[in-house]
Structure formats: C-alpha cells, structure tokens
Design an enzyme around this catalytic site. Structure first.
Site, PDB file in Angstrom:
ATOM      1  N   ASP A  71      51.703  40.465  41.450  1.00  9.40           N
ATOM      2  CA  ASP A  71      50.825  40.087  40.343  1.00  9.40           C
ATOM      3  C   ASP A  71      49.594  40.981  40.312  1.00  9.40           C
ATOM      4  OD1 ASP A  71      50.034  37.557  38.425  1.00  9.40           O
ATOM      5  OD2 ASP A  71      48.277  38.374  39.454  1.00  9.40           O
ATOM      6  N   TYR A  76      41.729  43.793  36.888  1.00 12.16           N
ATOM      7  CA  TYR A  76      41.571  44.068  38.315  1.00 12.16           C
ATOM      8  C   TYR A  76      41.306  45.547  38.602  1.00 12.16           C
ATOM      9  CZ  TYR A  76      43.955  39.515  38.766  1.00 12.16           C
ATOM     10  OH  TYR A  76      44.338  38.192  38.658  1.00 12.16           O
ATOM     11  N   LYS A 101      48.320  41.582  33.123  1.00 15.76           N
ATOM     12  CA  LYS A 101      47.660  40.697  32.162  1.00 15.76           C
ATOM     13  C   LYS A 101      46.790  41.481  31.191  1.00 15.76           C
ATOM     14  CE  LYS A 101      47.240  37.427  35.996  1.00 15.76           C
ATOM     15  NZ  LYS A 101      47.209  38.401  37.085  1.00 15.76           N
ATOM     16  N   HIS A 134      45.149  36.981  29.764  1.00 15.30           N
ATOM     17  CA  HIS A 134      44.408  36.617  30.972  1.00 15.30           C
ATOM     18  C   HIS A 134      43.533  35.375  30.783  1.00 15.30           C
ATOM     19  CE1 HIS A 134      42.782  38.619  34.878  1.00 15.30           C
ATOM     20  NE2 HIS A 134      42.858  37.315  35.013  1.00 15.30           N
TER      21      HIS A 134
END
Length: 301
Positions: A71, A76, A101, A134
């Site tokens: 994931d 990120y 996401k 997200h």
C-alpha cells in the site's frame, strides 16, 4: 521473545475467517478476501507511510518474505521508491496487489485521470491493482467527479479494483447513488482504540471491504495494554500479533507499516492461532475514540 505461530498454518483459517481462502501461489499462504468486483485481495498487507529512503529495501524484503499486498499513495511521496522495491523483489507482478491513492490536490475528473498516470509511471507499472480516493474533502465537493474518473480507469483496464479511503456512510451513499458503482474497499482508521463498529457495519451493508490503516494505533501504549499482554502470553505470541489477529477475525484487512524484517515477519505471522470470543470482546473493549482526523472536516492535499 515469545514464540510465534507458523504462517503456513494459514490454511486452517479458511473457515474461521468467513469468506477467506488461501492461495497456493503465495509463498506464505496468506488468505485472500473476496471483493465485490470479483477480484480477491490478500488478508494482510504492508503499509508504506511514512517510508522514504528505506522503502525499496522494506518492500523488497516484505515481498520476499511472503507479503503480496503493498500500500502506498501519491501523498506519501514514495511511489517511485515502492516501485523500485517491487521491481527488485523478483516476485512475479501478477502475484502482487499494489494499492495507491489519489491525493486531495488532484481531485476532479480530468485531474484524477492525469494523477493516475503520474502514479502509474512513478510506480513503473502497466496497471495498478487498487486505486483509492485518499480523503473525501467534502468542502471541495469533487469526490463524485473523482469517483467517476476511477470508474473509467477500471473500465479502461488500467486499474483492477477501485475504492476509497476515509469515507463515511453518507459519502459512500452519494457516490453509489450517482454512479451506481460501489467501492471495492474503504480504507479507514481502525484499531482497538477506535474500533469503528458503525462504519464497519456500514461498509458491510454496501458490500465494501473495510481496510484498516494504522491498525496498531499511533499510540505506543496500545501494545503495552495489560489485557493484550495477557492474551499474548496465553497464545505465546506478541501483542502486535494479537491486535492484527483481532483485525483478521473482525473480517477487516490490516496494513501495518514496518521497515524491520523481524517486525514484518511477526506482523505477517497471525494465521496460526485464533482468539476466543471473550478475547475479541476484551480487545474491542479498549475503545477510546478517533486518534486522527474527522473525514467530514479534514482537508489534506
């Protein structure tokens, strides 16, 4: 160090986990869960936030160990690093489920289509297995248009499954009503301090699989809870394994993050023991409330 169970005993869990079966192609025999679109997904995965330079090695190690669900997210800023780890692992691509996401600043129909292409290129993949919105960001009121873009990506074959993250029941109902497509997954904050019983029920009513982010909570105190230590001692495992086993028996999918091979191994090894009903109730009784953001008001771009 307490002894741990054997991952290979996962086959014993097909009846206990409800809708779970094991897949022989996975080195560690991780059970898989059915999604509402006909696809299946491993019953536990590796989270990658907030990994940075350690991500390639952590992902490679996890995949070699037997993880088959990775994931990440555009937010990120580690998609390239995660992609390198996947490429370096040597594990056949078709055996890996990769999730990323859509970030808040790229919500909207055309914006989401462009954002996906950026994520796909950073990951170095021809397709993504699971693509999520997200956060709903209701003030922007773009999540329905973003969802329509995800539906198109699935229809185009560049995404296998589509879902959401941090959506409430009302958010789910709106996208389902306006597109007639239910998300395969809703990834939410979920741990013994915030059990999300109502949201889990709402997801289930809509045939949406619940995934748990921060499954071990963000508070170090969780893993030193006396109740968890007592249960861990009884089963001869670690407290983190007890918590992750609790997720598995709830029928939700945890994605714990760890760059440590030893910790990754422990986190994966939760299919060789079973918690009793009273132990499950004890763990759920640790409820304290949300530790992160409220999806109805949080804005993350």
């Amino acid at each position: 160090m307490r002894r741990t169970g054997e991952v290979a005993l996962a086959a014993r869990e097909s009846a206990a986990c409800g809708g779970v079966r094991t897949t022989a192609t996975m080195d560690a025999m991780i059970p898989t869960l059915a999604l509402n679109d006909g696809n299946r997904i491993p019953a536990i995965g590796l989270g990658s936030w907030p990994m940075d330079e350690e991500a390639p090695e952590a992902v490679r190690t996890a995949l070699e160990m037997g993880y088959r669900l990775i994931d990440t997210a555009a937010k990120y800023e580690n998609e390239e690093a995660v992609g390198r780890g996947i490429a370096e692992s040597g594990v056949p691509r078709e055996q890996i489920v990769v999730t990323t996401k859509l970030r808040g600043s790229e919500q909207g129909y055309e914006e989401a289509l462009r954002a996906f292409e950026t994520s796909r290129k950073k990951l170095g993949l021809d397709y993504v297995d699971l693509y999520l919105i997200h956060w709903p960001l209701p003030r922007l009121d773009k999540y329905v248009d973003s969802w329509r873009a995800l539906v198109k990506l699935r229809e185009d074959g560049v995404v296998r499954s589509i879902g959401v993250s941090n959506f409430t029941a009302s958010h789910l109902d709106r996208i389902i009503a306006e597109t007639d497509v239910a998300p395969a997954v809703n990834q939410i904050e979920l741990h013994p301090y915030f059990t999300q019983a109502d949201m889990r029920a709402a997801d289930a009513e809509r045939t949406v699989l619940t995934q748990s982010w921060s499954p071990l909570a963000r508070s170090a105190s969780l893993l030193t809870e006396p109740a968890l230590e007592q249960i861990a001692d009884h089963h001869g495992v670690e407290t983190a394994q007890v918590v992750l086993r609790w997720h598995v028996q709830l029928g939700v999918l945890p994605i714990p993050k760890s760059a440590s091979p030893d910790r990754q191994s422990l986190n994966l090894d939760v299919f060789g023991f079973e918690l009793s009903e009273s132990e499950m109730a004890q763990i759920s009784g640790l409820e304290r409330g949300r530790q992160s953001h409220d999806p109805d008001s949080h804005e993350e771009f």
